[in-house]
Write an enzyme that holds these catalytic residues in place. Structure first.
Site, PDB file in Angstrom:
ATOM      1  N   ASP A 120      12.065  -4.538   1.139  1.00 31.59           N
ATOM      2  CA  ASP A 120      10.671  -4.316   0.726  1.00 31.59           C
ATOM      3  C   ASP A 120      10.647  -3.788  -0.709  1.00 31.59           C
ATOM      4  O   ASP A 120      11.179  -2.717  -0.994  1.00 31.59           O
ATOM      5  CB  ASP A 120      10.014  -3.308   1.673  1.00 31.59           C
ATOM      6  CG  ASP A 120       8.502  -3.202   1.483  1.00 31.59           C
ATOM      7  OD1 ASP A 120       7.998  -3.630   0.434  1.00 31.59           O
ATOM      8  OD2 ASP A 120       7.839  -2.688   2.403  1.00 31.59           O
TER       9      ASP A 120
ATOM     10  N   ARG B  19      -3.626 -13.712  -5.736  1.00 37.32           N
ATOM     11  CA  ARG B  19      -2.932 -13.782  -4.450  1.00 37.32           C
ATOM     12  C   ARG B  19      -1.484 -14.233  -4.632  1.00 37.32           C
ATOM     13  O   ARG B  19      -0.593 -13.767  -3.920  1.00 37.32           O
ATOM     14  CB  ARG B  19      -3.665 -14.747  -3.514  1.00 37.32           C
ATOM     15  CG  ARG B  19      -3.033 -14.851  -2.131  1.00 37.32           C
ATOM     16  CD  ARG B  19      -3.018 -13.517  -1.402  1.00 37.32           C
ATOM     17  NE  ARG B  19      -2.546 -13.641  -0.034  1.00 37.32           N
ATOM     18  CZ  ARG B  19      -2.583 -12.665   0.857  1.00 37.32           C
ATOM     19  NH1 ARG B  19      -3.077 -11.490   0.522  1.00 37.32           N
ATOM     20  NH2 ARG B  19      -2.141 -12.854   2.081  1.00 37.32           N
TER      21      ARG B  19
ATOM     22  N   HIS C 217       8.163  -6.875   2.490  1.00 36.95           N
ATOM     23  CA  HIS C 217       7.060  -6.060   2.980  1.00 36.95           C
ATOM     24  C   HIS C 217       6.410  -6.685   4.219  1.00 36.95           C
ATOM     25  O   HIS C 217       5.896  -5.968   5.080  1.00 36.95           O
ATOM     26  CB  HIS C 217       6.021  -5.888   1.866  1.00 36.95           C
ATOM     27  CG  HIS C 217       4.928  -4.937   2.199  1.00 36.95           C
ATOM     28  ND1 HIS C 217       5.157  -3.603   2.469  1.00 36.95           N
ATOM     29  CD2 HIS C 217       3.580  -5.118   2.335  1.00 36.95           C
ATOM     30  CE1 HIS C 217       4.003  -3.001   2.741  1.00 36.95           C
ATOM     31  NE2 HIS C 217       3.033  -3.897   2.672  1.00 36.95           N
ATOM     32  N   ASP C 218       6.422  -8.008   4.318  1.00 41.71           N
ATOM     33  CA  ASP C 218       5.779  -8.689   5.450  1.00 41.71           C
ATOM     34  C   ASP C 218       6.579  -8.616   6.751  1.00 41.71           C
ATOM     35  O   ASP C 218       6.161  -9.199   7.761  1.00 41.71           O
ATOM     36  CB  ASP C 218       5.537 -10.162   5.111  1.00 41.71           C
ATOM     37  CG  ASP C 218       4.236 -10.370   4.348  1.00 41.71           C
ATOM     38  OD1 ASP C 218       3.502  -9.383   4.143  1.00 41.71           O
ATOM     39  OD2 ASP C 218       3.960 -11.509   3.940  1.00 41.71           O
TER      40      ASP C 218
ATOM     41  N   SER D 177       1.688  -0.693   6.023  1.00 41.07           N
ATOM     42  CA  SER D 177       1.233  -0.870   4.644  1.00 41.07           C
ATOM     43  C   SER D 177       0.065   0.086   4.380  1.00 41.07           C
ATOM     44  O   SER D 177       0.183   1.288   4.616  1.00 41.07           O
ATOM     45  CB  SER D 177       0.856  -2.334   4.412  1.00 41.07           C
ATOM     46  OG  SER D 177       0.598  -2.589   3.053  1.00 41.07           O
TER      47      SER D 177
END
Length: 534
Positions: free
Chosen positions: A479, A385, A513-514, A316
């Site tokens: 992603d 968040r 993405h994680d 990232s």
């Protein structure tokens, strides 16, 4: 499922030869190297004889005559309401400059073609005719509206009235070392830090020649605590990837992880005291770039006497730093690893981070960034968040985990977290919001938006040309924040600018993405193979 699939949506207005009825059709075409699939997602009940028309886009030719599968899904023609005599009317067709017909003409033409578009009434499947009648005949004249309550908002109001929750980001991480840079540090966009600190942690043993050091770069909100160690035994954010025999083998390598400049976990950031004023920097902190972060890290390496890294590794924002380290100091980086990163941020990721910043800044307690002696902007930080979490994971994962399930199916629907996916986002926002400084989120996310690997060089290609060491690039199909096409772009740019040792893997993972935090098997094996391959 083939990984190179691309989707094309074509919206066409299909016209019959003698009828004026128009029905919209939406087609989704999936094109791969071996097959083309066309699906019709909406059309009228029937269509008059169609012309032999086709639609062409990006080399894909779809025959309307051969490919349509007519389904009774959507109806566009509606009878025109009868108005009082002499009343002026303007139809939607007239407003759009399209030919118009009367309701009678349209109906007749539709009947001649074998179709009259209408909107069916959808009753609940298990509702009896008697129940429908009782429902439809129920008196409505005394209905005053539902009694609404918003417990989630009431809870937030109570928190604010009590002075807000107390942040804890200054107590999240412990056991790190600190490098103190005593001289002024000039930043790319013109600001100057009179001095700065960089927090870091290490694992493994640095060999006598200091040639086995790996610098691990962090993502947006991570600390230097990537792995548990004697001074802090809590699991780190990359716990399973670092250690004896792991992806980054501490029996072979000396691993360093730094907290980036601008953060709140030991390195100098907006929450730190400005030595010039004696007050927190807050939003007087200078704008940062990824290049500034990496330059600060190399001051740490100089301090430790490490002239050349065995490898620079990051995911990232960390991947952006890893590529930047290799471009700024090619003679000091032996190998480079970039996971789910990019050569520059693209508009979608910029937009996502922009919305996070805006919702945070809209919290009145943010107060222009001057909240350190006031009330913490809890709600803005929490929602920011939640937005970020949407971009970190993927729809397929959430479909599998949550589907459309409600947390309490027996309760009446309401505007507080109701579906399981909503409760998940609410939980993630609450879990994170007090553990990170809001101003750090603003500054570091902006640095990601500003990132351009070519910054400071003649061009992007010139920057890539400097990265001539063995490179590993990893991308993830699901992603959405750093799409896999950006990883392919990095790998291709490295190859076309002269790098002969580039390995690219595309991971078929549902974790978005994680994935770099979750998929120890796929990500770990790729990293280990690259680092240990001589």
């Amino acid at each position: 499922m083939l990984s190179s699939a691309s989707k094309l949506t074509i919206r066409a207005i299909l016209r019959g030869g003698t009828t004026s009825a128009r029905c919209a059709a939406v087609f989704t075409t999936t094109t791969t190297t071996t097959t083309t699939t066309t699906r019709l997602s909406s059309a009228c009940l029937t269509l008059p004889a169609m012309h032999k028309s086709s639609f062409t886009r990006a080399g894909t030719r779809i025959s309307a005559e051969d490919s349509l599968r007519i389904k009774h899904l959507e109806y566009r023609n509606q009878p025109t309401p009868t108005l009082p005599s002499g009343a002026a009317t303007t139809s939607s067709s007239q407003a759009q400059g399209l030919p118009t017909t009367t309701a009678a003409t349209t109906t007749a033409a539709g009947a001649a073609a074998g179709a009259v578009c209408h909107t069916p009434i959808a009753f609940p499947k298990n509702e009896s005719q008697a129940a429908r009648t009782n429902r439809d005949d129920a008196p409505t004249s005394n209905f005053k509206g539902f009694s609404a309550s918003f417990p989630c908002m009431e809870k937030e109001a109570e928190r604010r009235a009590a002075g807000g929750p107390e942040p804890m980001y200054d107590r999240v991480v412990s056991g790190y070392e600190v490098y103190h840079h005593k001289t002024p540090f000039q930043l790319y966009h013109g600001g100057v830090l009179p001095e700065f600190n960089i927090a870091y942690e290490t694992w493994g043993t640095l060999n006598a020649s200091k040639s086995n050091a790996i610098l691990l770069h962090t993502g947006l909100s991570a600390s230097s605590h990537a792995k548990s160690q004697a001074k802090n035994t809590n699991p780190g954010w990359w716990e399973a990837f670092i250690g004896p025999g792991c992806a980054i083998d501490t029996n072979k390598f000396f691993v360093m992880c730094t907290n980036v400049l601008g953060s709140c976990y030991g390195s100098t950031g907006p929450s730190c005291i400005n030595p010039t004023t004696g007050e927190a920097y807050a939003t007087h902190f200078p704008i940062l770039t990824v290049q500034d972060m990496v330059r600060a890290q190399f001051h740490l390496l100089d301090h430790m006497g490490i002239q050349k890294l065995y490898a620079s590794v990051g995911s990232s924002l960390g991947g952006m730093q890893s590529l930047t380290a290799a471009a700024l100091h090619p003679s000091r980086v032996g190998k480079v690893v970039s996971i789910s990163a990019a050569a520059m941020s693209h508009p979608l990721s910029i937009a996502m981070r922009h919305v996070q910043r805006r919702v945070l800044m809209a919290d009145p307690h943010w107060n222009g960034g001057q909240y350190y002696k006031g009330i913490f902007p809890h709600f803005g930080m929490k929602v920011a968040r939640e937005i970020g979490t949407i971009s970190y994971r993927s729809g397929p994962e959430w479909e599998e985990r949550f589907g459309r399930q409600r947390a309490n199916p027996e309760s009446s629907p309401n505007f507080c977290p109701d579906f399981l996916i909503e409760t998940y986002l609410d939980h993630q926002g609450e879990l994170f919001c007090l553990k990170y400084d809001p101003n750090s989120l603003l500054y570091i996310s902006k640095a990601m938006d500003l990132f351009d690997l070519g910054q400071g060089f003649e061009s992007l290609d010139a920057a890539f040309h400097r990265i001539d060491m063995p490179a590993l690039v990893l991308g993830v199909e699901s992603d959405i924040l750093f799409p896999e096409w950006q990883q392919r772009q990095v790998a291709n740019k490295l190859r076309t600018t002269g790098n002969q040792s580039v390995v690219y893997y595309q991971l078929d993972s549902i974790y978005g993405h994680d994935t770099f935090l979750i998929d120890v098997n796929s990500v770990g094996k790729a990293v280990k193979g690259h680092l240990e391959n001589e």
